[in-house]
Design an enzyme around this catalytic site. Structure first.
Site, short mmCIF file in Angstrom:
data_model
loop_
_atom_site.label_atom_id
_atom_site.label_comp_id
_atom_site.label_asym_id
_atom_site.label_seq_id
_atom_site.Cartn_x
_atom_site.Cartn_y
_atom_site.Cartn_z
CG HIS A 142 -2.22 -1.00 1.11
ND1 HIS A 142 -2.95 -0.96 0.12
CD2 HIS A 142 -2.53 -1.93 1.78
CE1 HIS A 142 -3.97 -1.83 0.25
NE2 HIS A 142 -3.43 -2.68 1.11
CG ASP A 172 -1.39 4.73 -3.32
OD1 ASP A 172 -0.75 3.81 -3.59
OD2 ASP A 172 -2.48 4.23 -2.66
#
Length: 413
Positions: A142, A172
């Site tokens: 993540h 991200d």
């Protein structure tokens, strides 16, 4: 450019730079959908392809924000009919974006080689945590994992505390979404000249690492990155810091240049601090910081906002997002808009059911890219899973009977 632009493509605003470009978006959650969102907002026809099961399981509010200007198609790529439908769509597509782990698309029969065999012009972008190669290629991750491996998480926070977590996932979005969009557009430009597409391999960890230029400058100068609190931008300088106000809010003091510092000191009546712009000793810096905190902490944020209005010193309030949405600067730039024009009754009802204040929940950011000859618009609200399956398949040449046969086998949703 696609040879058979669909009705959505033709509805792109006049002058849209990606008008006529067809994108197949097989991604979910955040990095891939935001990448495809930018392409859609710039006029591309984006078809959001989800599986017939869980699909894109992003929260409803997030899904609404990152999937506008797309149509929805549901395919089961574990069935031959679903695979063939995707390959047929690839024949008239310019871009395919996927975010599965390395090897998954190949096992399903829709890897780059299979797709390029149907359409050599296609730009095929794979977004993964660590890329298609390297010892971590198969590892899950993540945002904080990618930032951690890249030495970026270590640079975010305050001295003596763990690295900070951000509700704006830097890896991200910067390493994934924006880097992917850059790669896609570069490959798309080249394909328009050569007729040959490319496989664009985006590793989110690579993308965030490549932007760590300030820490790398420190490594090249001193042999190591500065610890948090020891560099100009992380707290070493009292002229570049956050200060709490009397009401528990914050003032962002970013007077890095001497002219801004002098203007700030003059406005707050502390000309004696002007000579201490860049304190030479830590104790001196600590004293300046304490003086500023005592002064700023004596008044609420609204008082300081009024006090420093038009001061030209790079000192501003730290707004909460709900306040920023109503800020006159962003209003002048038309950066915040409600999702109303073109929103379907079903989508509106869904938003109302999942949020007690749907009028606020439906606010959206506009496209941040402003350019001559192009006016951004919301042409299509975020689709429900598979909402446009029949339309998209019909445009790909499927008959009503063929579509029904696919539905009966569960190959499409």
């Amino acid at each position: 450019m696609s040879q058979n632009p669909s009705s959505l493509s033709s509805s792109a605003p006049a002058g849209a730079p990606l008008r006529g470009v067809r994108v197949l978006d097989l991604t979910r959650l955040l990095p891939g959908p935001v990448c495809a969102l930018h392409l859609a907002d710039l006029g591309a026809e984006v078809i959001k392809i989800e599986d017939t099961g869980a699909g894109d399981y992003a929260a409803a509010a997030l899904r609404t924000l990152v999937n506008r200007n797309k149509r929805g198609l549901a395919l089961d790529l574990k069935q031959p009919g679903g695979v063939e439908a995707l390959l047929r769509l690839c024949e008239s597509a310019d871009v395919l974006v996927e975010g599965f782990r390395p090897g998954v698309m190949e096992r399903l029969g829709v890897g780059y080689a299979a797709v390029a065999a149907r359409n050599p012009r296609i730009v095929y972008c794979s977004i993964t945590g660590y890329g298609q190669t390297g010892p971590y290629r198969d590892a899950p991750g993540h945002d904080m994992n990618y930032s951690g491996w890249a030495g970026v998480a270590d640079q975010m926070g305050v001295p003596g505390q763990p690295p900070a977590l951000s509700n704006l996932p830097v890896a991200d979005l910067l390493g994934g979404s924006m880097t992917a969009a850059m790669g896609i557009l570069a490959a798309l430009f080249d394909a328009s000249r050569t007729g040959t597409g490319r496989h664009v391999d985006i590793a989110i960890a690579d993308g965030v690492l490549a932007h760590a230029v300030l820490p790398l400058a420190a490594v090249n100068t001193h042999g190591q990155a500065d610890a948090v609190g020891q560099s100009k931008l992380t707290g070493a300088l009292p002229c570049y810091a956050m200060y709490a106000t009397a009401d528990g809010r914050y003032l962002a003091v970013a007077a890095l240049e001497r002219k801004f510092w002098d203007a700030f000191c003059a406005r707050i009546g502390r000309a004696d601090l002007q000579a201490l712009h860049y304190p030479l000793a830590p104790a001196q810096a600590q004293w300046v910081r304490a003086e500023l905190q005592a002064l700023i902490g004596a008044h609420p944020l609204a008082w300081w906002t009024d006090k420093l209005r038009d001061a030209d010193c790079c000192v501003t309030p730290v707004l909460r997002l709900q306040e920023a949405l109503d800020n006159p600067q962003f209003a002048a730039r038309a950066m915040v808009l409600p999702l109303d024009a073109g929103a379907s009754a079903t989508a509106t009802a869904s938003a109302a059911a999942t949020n007690p204040t749907p009028d606020r929940a439906q606010r959206q950011f506009a496209c941040p890219v402003k350019m001559t000859g192009f006016e951004f618009s919301v042409r299509q609200p975020a689709p429900r899973p598979g909402e446009h399956t029949e339309d998209v398949l019909r445009e790909a040449g499927y008959s009503a009977a063929e579509i029904q046969a696919l539905r009966s086998r569960g190959a499409v949703g």
